[in-house]
Scaffold this motif. Structure first.
Motif, PDB file in Angstrom:
ATOM      1  N   UNK A  32       0.647  -1.084   0.196  1.00  0.00           N
ATOM      2  CA  UNK A  32       0.273   0.021   0.433  1.00  0.00           C
ATOM      3  C   UNK A  32       1.159   1.512  -0.430  1.00  0.00           C
ATOM      4  N   UNK A  33       2.163   1.526   0.826  1.00  0.00           N
ATOM      5  CA  UNK A  33       2.606   2.434   0.880  1.00  0.00           C
ATOM      6  C   UNK A  33       3.746   2.684  -0.785  1.00  0.00           C
ATOM      7  N   UNK A  34       4.529   3.555  -0.603  1.00  0.00           N
ATOM      8  CA  UNK A  34       4.787   4.390  -2.120  1.00  0.00           C
ATOM      9  C   UNK A  34       6.566   4.432  -1.837  1.00  0.00           C
ATOM     10  N   UNK A  35       7.216   4.185  -2.200  1.00  0.00           N
ATOM     11  CA  UNK A  35       7.328   4.017  -3.652  1.00  0.00           C
ATOM     12  C   UNK A  35       7.026   2.159  -3.626  1.00  0.00           C
ATOM     13  N   UNK A  36       6.662   1.465  -5.068  1.00  0.00           N
ATOM     14  CA  UNK A  36       6.671   0.733  -4.578  1.00  0.00           C
ATOM     15  C   UNK A  36       7.503  -0.641  -4.227  1.00  0.00           C
ATOM     16  N   UNK A  37       6.776  -1.547  -3.527  1.00  0.00           N
ATOM     17  CA  UNK A  37       7.512  -2.185  -2.344  1.00  0.00           C
ATOM     18  C   UNK A  37       8.179  -3.337  -3.177  1.00  0.00           C
ATOM     19  N   UNK A  38       9.238  -4.666  -2.595  1.00  0.00           N
ATOM     20  CA  UNK A  38      10.328  -4.872  -2.928  1.00  0.00           C
ATOM     21  C   UNK A  38       9.411  -5.573  -3.601  1.00  0.00           C
ATOM     22  N   UNK A  39       8.314  -6.719  -3.239  1.00  0.00           N
ATOM     23  CA  UNK A  39       7.098  -6.783  -3.958  1.00  0.00           C
ATOM     24  C   UNK A  39       6.649  -7.200  -5.125  1.00  0.00           C
ATOM     25  N   UNK A  40       6.620  -5.666  -5.032  1.00  0.00           N
ATOM     26  CA  UNK A  40       6.130  -5.544  -6.582  1.00  0.00           C
ATOM     27  C   UNK A  40       7.164  -5.201  -7.249  1.00  0.00           C
ATOM     28  N   UNK A  41       8.523  -5.342  -7.425  1.00  0.00           N
ATOM     29  CA  UNK A  41      10.221  -5.047  -8.293  1.00  0.00           C
ATOM     30  C   UNK A  41      10.247  -6.584  -8.639  1.00  0.00           C
ATOM     31  N   UNK A  42       9.737  -7.681  -6.955  1.00  0.00           N
ATOM     32  CA  UNK A  42      10.185  -8.544  -7.738  1.00  0.00           C
ATOM     33  C   UNK A  42       9.121  -9.243  -8.879  1.00  0.00           C
ATOM     34  N   UNK A  43       7.774  -8.805  -8.834  1.00  0.00           N
ATOM     35  CA  UNK A  43       7.483  -9.251  -9.553  1.00  0.00           C
ATOM     36  C   UNK A  43       7.298  -8.781 -11.088  1.00  0.00           C
ATOM     37  N   UNK A  44       7.349  -7.114 -10.947  1.00  0.00           N
ATOM     38  CA  UNK A  44       7.433  -5.895 -12.300  1.00  0.00           C
ATOM     39  C   UNK A  44       6.078  -5.776 -12.183  1.00  0.00           C
ATOM     40  N   UNK A  45       5.302  -5.863 -11.271  1.00  0.00           N
ATOM     41  CA  UNK A  45       4.422  -5.439 -11.615  1.00  0.00           C
ATOM     42  C   UNK A  45       3.377  -4.511 -10.094  1.00  0.00           C
ATOM     43  N   UNK A  46       2.788  -3.511 -10.495  1.00  0.00           N
ATOM     44  CA  UNK A  46       1.958  -2.365  -9.456  1.00  0.00           C
ATOM     45  C   UNK A  46       0.814  -3.209  -9.416  1.00  0.00           C
ATOM     46  N   UNK A  47       0.760  -3.827  -7.582  1.00  0.00           N
ATOM     47  CA  UNK A  47      -0.307  -4.257  -7.293  1.00  0.00           C
ATOM     48  C   UNK A  47      -0.905  -3.102  -5.756  1.00  0.00           C
ATOM     49  N   UNK A  48      -2.172  -3.378  -5.650  1.00  0.00           N
ATOM     50  CA  UNK A  48      -3.554  -3.381  -5.255  1.00  0.00           C
ATOM     51  C   UNK A  48      -4.071  -4.247  -3.723  1.00  0.00           C
ATOM     52  N   UNK A  49      -3.903  -3.845  -2.627  1.00  0.00           N
ATOM     53  CA  UNK A  49      -4.491  -5.125  -1.918  1.00  0.00           C
ATOM     54  C   UNK A  49      -6.043  -4.929  -1.933  1.00  0.00           C
ATOM     55  N   UNK A  50      -7.160  -6.043  -2.265  1.00  0.00           N
ATOM     56  CA  UNK A  50      -7.968  -5.610  -2.047  1.00  0.00           C
ATOM     57  C   UNK A  50      -9.133  -5.765  -0.305  1.00  0.00           C
ATOM     58  N   UNK A  51      -8.208  -6.934  -0.208  1.00  0.00           N
ATOM     59  CA  UNK A  51      -8.416  -8.209   1.411  1.00  0.00           C
ATOM     60  C   UNK A  51      -7.793  -8.687   1.845  1.00  0.00           C
ATOM     61  N   UNK A  52      -6.607  -8.634   3.354  1.00  0.00           N
ATOM     62  CA  UNK A  52      -6.100  -9.486   4.076  1.00  0.00           C
ATOM     63  C   UNK A  52      -6.779 -10.209   4.658  1.00  0.00           C
ATOM     64  N   UNK A  53      -6.704 -11.716   4.658  1.00  0.00           N
ATOM     65  CA  UNK A  53      -7.474 -12.749   5.424  1.00  0.00           C
ATOM     66  C   UNK A  53      -8.612 -12.797   5.205  1.00  0.00           C
ATOM     67  N   UNK A  54      -8.456 -12.547   3.402  1.00  0.00           N
ATOM     68  CA  UNK A  54      -9.915 -12.656   2.863  1.00  0.00           C
ATOM     69  C   UNK A  54     -10.523 -14.426   2.899  1.00  0.00           C
ATOM     70  N   UNK A  55     -11.449 -14.177   3.343  1.00  0.00           N
ATOM     71  CA  UNK A  55     -12.167 -15.836   3.532  1.00  0.00           C
ATOM     72  C   UNK A  55     -13.033 -16.959   1.915  1.00  0.00           C
ATOM     73  N   UNK A  56     -12.086 -17.468   1.562  1.00  0.00           N
ATOM     74  CA  UNK A  56     -11.921 -18.883   0.597  1.00  0.00           C
ATOM     75  C   UNK A  56     -13.030 -19.974   0.973  1.00  0.00           C
ATOM     76  N   UNK A  57     -13.801 -20.912   1.057  1.00  0.00           N
ATOM     77  CA  UNK A  57     -14.348 -21.261   1.670  1.00  0.00           C
ATOM     78  C   UNK A  57     -14.047 -22.085   3.015  1.00  0.00           C
ATOM     79  N   UNK A  58     -13.098 -22.761   3.396  1.00  0.00           N
ATOM     80  CA  UNK A  58     -13.015 -23.108   4.829  1.00  0.00           C
ATOM     81  C   UNK A  58     -11.237 -22.485   5.280  1.00  0.00           C
TER      82      UNK A  58
END
Length: 315
Positions: free
Chosen positions: A32-58
């Protein structure tokens, strides 16, 4: 003679004790912070967090995100121990549950069988589904502050992805764009630029972060109009645009060419967008001139970064 210290690998649990309570909130905050995170640099993608601990089934997926440029869905599965079958299975199940396009699995150690499984899935899944195994590393030199490194150990192969495409899936124009953006991405990497290398796609645009949410650098190819462009794009923030307009004379004077200012306009998605742009006439089909064109884009992009970065931080 200079003296050099030794890189010392750190145990990640010395910094994050618990995956859900410590590491996941830290990683989400970094994205969420600026500038780009280390994960975004590793993926070469700009990300936006939609949800943490999102429920998927159980179960809950650690981070559910999307790619800013094209809204592809991303699931991020974290662990602070060595890779295991449980997290591999969960990653696939979560991706199925939310119809994700990208799977990111982060761990400090990957066993060969798990890394190979991710690579096998990359080679045998349909195009458009990308999987990344990212090794989480923390390093120090002597008493220095710790440094985090996110190191891809399995990732999609652009060459294989292109080779597996059905014949004639891309138009001639789309093929040209993708090849041009690949050349531009490679140049960014070679020049150690302030710009961020991003995965090339066959779109007319190639976006880059500039250190503020809702604002990006946008490089464009308009092949039919023989035009290249570099722009600062501001989304849903008319006040920021007007703030910059107040400094327009000083900003224009820092560019060696005409700067076009476009007032906020409503897009088809119902959101306001404003742009500040410079352009160059270019015969993009002439591949022999791509070095010239990518050099212009690189210099213009770095100039935009120089002119606007500090101004954006204080607003």
């Amino acid at each position: 003679m200079p003296e050099f210290g030794s890189l010392e690998s750190q145990e990640v649990r010395s910094y994050w004790e618990h995956e859900a309570d410590d590491f996941t909130p830290w990683l989400a905050a970094e994205i969420r912070a600026e500038p780009a995170s280390k994960l975004e640099e590793a993926l070469e993608l700009d990300l936006a967090v939609l949800e943490e601990e999102k429920s998927v089934g159980r179960y809950n997926v650690d981070i559910f995100a999307e790619v800013v440029d094209d809204n592809r869905k991303v699931i991020i599965e974290n662990q602070l121990g060595s890779s295991d079958h449980d997290h591999l299975g969960k990653s696939i199940a979560y991706a199925s549950g939310v119809d994700a396009d990208i799977i990111v699995w982060i761990a400090p150690r990957f066993y060969d069988e798990h890394r190979d499984a991710m690579q096998w899935l990359n080679e045998n899944s349909r195009e458009g589904v990308d999987l990344f195994a990212i090794r989480l590393e923390v390093w120090r030199i002597g008493d220095s502050e710790p440094a985090v490194r996110l190191n891809p150990v399995a990732e999609p192969s652009e060459w294989k992805e292109k080779a597996q495409r059905p014949q004639n899936e891309l138009s001639d124009t789309e093929t040209l764009r993708e090849e041009y953006w690949t050349t531009f991405r490679n140049r960014i990497e070679e020049e150690n630029s302030v710009l961020s290398a991003r995965k090339p796609f066959p779109d007319y645009y190639y976006n880059n972060p500039i250190g503020k949410a809702g604002v990006e650098l946008q490089f464009t190819i308009k092949a039919t109009e023989n035009e290249l462009g570099v722009a600062l794009v501001i989304r849903d923030d008319a006040e920021l645009y007007q703030h910059l307009v107040g400094d327009r004379e000083a900003i224009d004077s820092q560019f060696g060419q005409e700067v076009v200012w476009e007032e906020p306009e409503e897009t088809r998605a119902g959101k306001a967008r404003s742009k500040i742009t410079v352009t160059k006439h270019a015969e993009v089909q002439d591949e022999a001139r791509w070095d010239e064109y990518t050099e212009w884009m690189l210099q213009a992009g770095e100039q935009f970064h120089h002119v606007f970065y500090d101004r954006l931080q204080v607003y």
